[in-house]
Design a protein around this motif. Structure first.
Motif, PDB file in Angstrom:
ATOM      1  N   SER A   1       1.906   1.132 -13.653  1.00 61.30           N
ATOM      2  CA  SER A   1       1.212   2.320 -14.128  1.00 61.30           C
ATOM      3  C   SER A   1       1.939   3.599 -13.749  1.00 61.30           C
ATOM      4  O   SER A   1       2.781   3.598 -12.859  1.00 61.30           O
ATOM      5  CB  SER A   1      -0.207   2.371 -13.552  1.00 61.30           C
ATOM      6  OG  SER A   1      -0.987   1.318 -14.073  1.00 61.30           O
ATOM      7  N   VAL A   2       1.565   4.660 -14.450  1.00 52.60           N
ATOM      8  CA  VAL A   2       2.000   6.008 -14.077  1.00 52.60           C
ATOM      9  C   VAL A   2       0.895   6.591 -13.207  1.00 52.60           C
ATOM     10  O   VAL A   2      -0.285   6.484 -13.552  1.00 52.60           O
ATOM     11  CB  VAL A   2       2.175   6.905 -15.323  1.00 52.60           C
ATOM     12  CG1 VAL A   2       2.693   8.289 -14.913  1.00 52.60           C
ATOM     13  CG2 VAL A   2       3.103   6.254 -16.345  1.00 52.60           C
TER      14      VAL A   2
ATOM     15  N   TYR B   1      -1.626  15.862 -15.727  1.00 53.23           N
ATOM     16  CA  TYR B   1      -0.618  15.063 -16.436  1.00 53.23           C
ATOM     17  C   TYR B   1      -0.721  15.247 -17.945  1.00 53.23           C
ATOM     18  O   TYR B   1       0.280  15.480 -18.632  1.00 53.23           O
ATOM     19  CB  TYR B   1      -0.792  13.597 -16.047  1.00 53.23           C
ATOM     20  CG  TYR B   1       0.091  12.616 -16.790  1.00 53.23           C
ATOM     21  CD1 TYR B   1       1.436  12.470 -16.440  1.00 53.23           C
ATOM     22  CD2 TYR B   1      -0.417  11.826 -17.817  1.00 53.23           C
ATOM     23  CE1 TYR B   1       2.249  11.567 -17.102  1.00 53.23           C
ATOM     24  CE2 TYR B   1       0.393  10.914 -18.480  1.00 53.23           C
ATOM     25  CZ  TYR B   1       1.721  10.789 -18.119  1.00 53.23           C
ATOM     26  OH  TYR B   1       2.515   9.886 -18.785  1.00 53.23           O
ATOM     27  N   ALA B   2      -1.956  15.179 -18.467  1.00 50.15           N
ATOM     28  CA  ALA B   2      -2.155  15.292 -19.926  1.00 50.15           C
ATOM     29  C   ALA B   2      -1.602  16.624 -20.435  1.00 50.15           C
ATOM     30  O   ALA B   2      -0.939  16.676 -21.480  1.00 50.15           O
ATOM     31  CB  ALA B   2      -3.641  15.161 -20.256  1.00 50.15           C
TER      32      ALA B   2
ATOM     33  N   VAL C   1       2.248  16.656 -20.392  1.00 55.44           N
ATOM     34  CA  VAL C   1       2.783  15.877 -21.518  1.00 55.44           C
ATOM     35  C   VAL C   1       2.622  16.662 -22.813  1.00 55.44           C
ATOM     36  O   VAL C   1       3.550  16.757 -23.626  1.00 55.44           O
ATOM     37  CB  VAL C   1       2.076  14.500 -21.618  1.00 55.44           C
ATOM     38  CG1 VAL C   1       2.388  13.810 -22.937  1.00 55.44           C
ATOM     39  CG2 VAL C   1       2.483  13.614 -20.441  1.00 55.44           C
TER      40      VAL C   1
ATOM     41  N   PHE D   1       9.378   3.297 -21.338  1.00 58.04           N
ATOM     42  CA  PHE D   1       8.020   3.771 -21.604  1.00 58.04           C
ATOM     43  C   PHE D   1       8.013   5.243 -22.017  1.00 58.04           C
ATOM     44  O   PHE D   1       7.426   5.613 -23.038  1.00 58.04           O
ATOM     45  CB  PHE D   1       7.124   3.560 -20.375  1.00 58.04           C
ATOM     46  CG  PHE D   1       5.757   4.149 -20.529  1.00 58.04           C
ATOM     47  CD1 PHE D   1       4.832   3.545 -21.381  1.00 58.04           C
ATOM     48  CD2 PHE D   1       5.395   5.300 -19.856  1.00 58.04           C
ATOM     49  CE1 PHE D   1       3.559   4.094 -21.555  1.00 58.04           C
ATOM     50  CE2 PHE D   1       4.132   5.854 -20.024  1.00 58.04           C
ATOM     51  CZ  PHE D   1       3.216   5.251 -20.877  1.00 58.04           C
TER      52      PHE D   1
ATOM     53  N   LYS E   1       7.261   7.284 -25.739  1.00 55.88           N
ATOM     54  CA  LYS E   1       6.256   8.349 -25.898  1.00 55.88           C
ATOM     55  C   LYS E   1       6.892   9.681 -26.280  1.00 55.88           C
ATOM     56  O   LYS E   1       6.195  10.657 -26.550  1.00 55.88           O
ATOM     57  CB  LYS E   1       5.532   8.594 -24.553  1.00 55.88           C
ATOM     58  CG  LYS E   1       4.431   7.630 -24.235  1.00 55.88           C
ATOM     59  CD  LYS E   1       3.867   7.938 -22.837  1.00 55.88           C
ATOM     60  CE  LYS E   1       3.127   9.261 -22.743  1.00 55.88           C
ATOM     61  NZ  LYS E   1       1.709   9.171 -23.129  1.00 55.88           N
TER      62      LYS E   1
ATOM     63  N   GLU F   1      -4.226   6.964 -11.199  1.00 57.79           N
ATOM     64  CA  GLU F   1      -3.533   6.269 -12.269  1.00 57.79           C
ATOM     65  C   GLU F   1      -3.833   7.029 -13.560  1.00 57.79           C
ATOM     66  O   GLU F   1      -4.999   7.248 -13.882  1.00 57.79           O
ATOM     67  CB  GLU F   1      -4.121   4.858 -12.331  1.00 57.79           C
ATOM     68  CG  GLU F   1      -3.381   3.869 -13.138  1.00 57.79           C
ATOM     69  CD  GLU F   1      -4.008   2.478 -13.001  1.00 57.79           C
ATOM     70  OE1 GLU F   1      -5.030   2.310 -12.293  1.00 57.79           O
ATOM     71  OE2 GLU F   1      -3.478   1.557 -13.631  1.00 57.79           O
ATOM     72  N   VAL F   2      -2.784   7.424 -14.306  1.00 55.77           N
ATOM     73  CA  VAL F   2      -3.034   8.149 -15.544  1.00 55.77           C
ATOM     74  C   VAL F   2      -2.616   7.371 -16.788  1.00 55.77           C
ATOM     75  O   VAL F   2      -3.060   7.674 -17.888  1.00 55.77           O
ATOM     76  CB  VAL F   2      -2.372   9.555 -15.541  1.00 55.77           C
ATOM     77  CG1 VAL F   2      -3.149  10.505 -14.627  1.00 55.77           C
ATOM     78  CG2 VAL F   2      -0.908   9.488 -15.135  1.00 55.77           C
ATOM     79  N   GLU F   3      -1.739   6.379 -16.614  1.00 56.11           N
ATOM     80  CA  GLU F   3      -1.394   5.526 -17.759  1.00 56.11           C
ATOM     81  C   GLU F   3      -1.068   4.142 -17.251  1.00 56.11           C
ATOM     82  O   GLU F   3      -0.406   3.978 -16.228  1.00 56.11           O
ATOM     83  CB  GLU F   3      -0.159   6.064 -18.509  1.00 56.11           C
ATOM     84  CG  GLU F   3      -0.389   7.401 -19.131  1.00 56.11           C
ATOM     85  CD  GLU F   3       0.362   7.546 -20.431  1.00 56.11           C
ATOM     86  OE1 GLU F   3       0.089   6.768 -21.375  1.00 56.11           O
ATOM     87  OE2 GLU F   3       1.217   8.439 -20.485  1.00 56.11           O
ATOM     88  N   ARG F   4      -1.501   3.161 -18.039  1.00 54.41           N
ATOM     89  CA  ARG F   4      -1.196   1.778 -17.717  1.00 54.41           C
ATOM     90  C   ARG F   4      -0.047   1.377 -18.639  1.00 54.41           C
ATOM     91  O   ARG F   4      -0.203   1.406 -19.865  1.00 54.41           O
ATOM     92  CB  ARG F   4      -2.454   0.978 -18.027  1.00 54.41           C
ATOM     93  CG  ARG F   4      -2.470  -0.408 -17.545  1.00 54.41           C
ATOM     94  CD  ARG F   4      -3.837  -0.990 -17.892  1.00 54.41           C
ATOM     95  NE  ARG F   4      -3.908  -2.368 -17.505  1.00 54.41           N
ATOM     96  CZ  ARG F   4      -4.886  -2.870 -16.760  1.00 54.41           C
ATOM     97  NH1 ARG F   4      -5.889  -2.103 -16.373  1.00 54.41           N
ATOM     98  NH2 ARG F   4      -4.883  -4.142 -16.453  1.00 54.41           N
ATOM     99  N   ILE F   5       1.094   1.039 -18.085  1.00 49.75           N
ATOM    100  CA  ILE F   5       2.265   0.725 -18.923  1.00 49.75           C
ATOM    101  C   ILE F   5       2.247  -0.731 -19.376  1.00 49.75           C
ATOM    102  O   ILE F   5       2.424  -1.019 -20.545  1.00 49.75           O
ATOM    103  CB  ILE F   5       3.590   1.050 -18.178  1.00 49.75           C
ATOM    104  CG1 ILE F   5       3.626   2.539 -17.802  1.00 49.75           C
ATOM    105  CG2 ILE F   5       4.794   0.666 -19.023  1.00 49.75           C
ATOM    106  CD1 ILE F   5       4.886   2.971 -17.054  1.00 49.75           C
TER     107      ILE F   5
END
Ligand code: PRT
Ligand code: MG
Length: 229
Positions: free
Chosen positions: A111-112, A120-121, A124, A143, A147, A189-193
């Motif tokens: 994860s990120v 984070y959002a 990005v 990853f 994106k 955790e902000v993204e699950r890769i």
């Protein structure tokens, strides 16, 4: 004294800790019992109840290397480790590794994660260049490229959690299981890769030379794999 084994010996590379612990039931299903506790013994080569089968203890990230170069006939390691190793070799097949089974053990995710006070959002969305610290550079590169996020990757070998806390990085890419380590360090955790589990890795040349005994072990593992959850 020589440690070179007789030709019919089967050498299995394992790392201490969760993989060793979780592979024990699968080994038992294949009729293999390790005769020494790696946490108590200083030995790096452990005998089993089967005279022709031995276990070598290596760093988790060294398992694919041992199998590739024939230091072991087979091994068990996380998909994270395999992806990073394969990236160095231009694919698993080119490194002479055969991956017959997802063993469904030592599960976690990549994860990120960022500091709880980092947006984070927004970063990005703005198209900011992110500083990302990780041991998993191949996974992270792929990853963020997919994106369309620009990143500066900072390679670390451990304690990734520290990078955002010291201001060295905006984010980390790391393995997460319960999430307790992130929480204890004020990270989220902000993204699950991707989901991770451990795989059986077999040396392709060994598979040809020792087809019958290796197949028996592979088949026994296959029928004892925990149901996917
Ligand atoms: O030390 P070395 O570089 O040789 O290898 P390693 O540290 O990767 O070895 P090891 O034994 O720690 O991990 C072996 C494999 O287990 C990994 O490659 C993963 O495929 C798998 N696995 C499953 C995990 C975890 N779960 C896990 N939680 N590996 C590491 N962790 C760590 C994670 O990095 C983080 O520091 O545990 C911490 C997070 O756990 P939680 O529960 O707090 O979220
Ligand atoms: Mg570790």
């Amino acid at each position: 004294m020589s440690h070179t084994p007789p030709a019919a010996t089967i050498t299995l590379a394992l790392s201490k800790g969760r993989i060793f612990d979780e592979i024990m039931p699968l080994l038992a299903a294949a009729g293999i019992e390790v005769l020494e506790d790696p946490e108590k013994s200083r030995k790096l080569i452990l005998p089993t109840n089967r005279p022709e089968v031995r276990v070598v203890l290596v760093r988790a990230s060294d398992v694919p290397t041992y199998v590739q170069y024939g230091g072991a006939d087979m091994g068990v390691c996380g998909k994270d480790t395999l992806i990073e190793h394969s990236a160095e070799w231009g694919g698993a097949a080119r490194s002479g590794l055969y991956l017959p089974l997802d063993l469904q053990i030592a599960k976690c995710r990549v994860s990120v994660a960022v500091r709880t006070d980092f947006d984070y959002a927004q970063a990005v969305k703005k198209g900011s260049r992110l500083k990302v610290a990780t041991k998993y550079t191949a996974i992270a590169r792929e990853f963020f490229a997919s994106k369309g996020v620009h990143v500066d990757l900072i390679k670390l070998y451990g304690s990734m959690e520290l990078a955002p806390l010291t201001g060295m990085a905006d984010a980390i890419v790391d393995l997460v299981s319960t999430g307790n380590t992130l929480k204890a360090n004020h990270l989220m955790e902000v993204e699950r890769i991707m989901d991770i589990s451990s795989h059986l890795v077999v040396n392709q040349a060994a598979l040809k030379l020792k087809m019958a005994p290796l197949r028996r072990i592979i088949d026994a593992f296959a029928s004892a794999i925990p149901a996917a959850s």
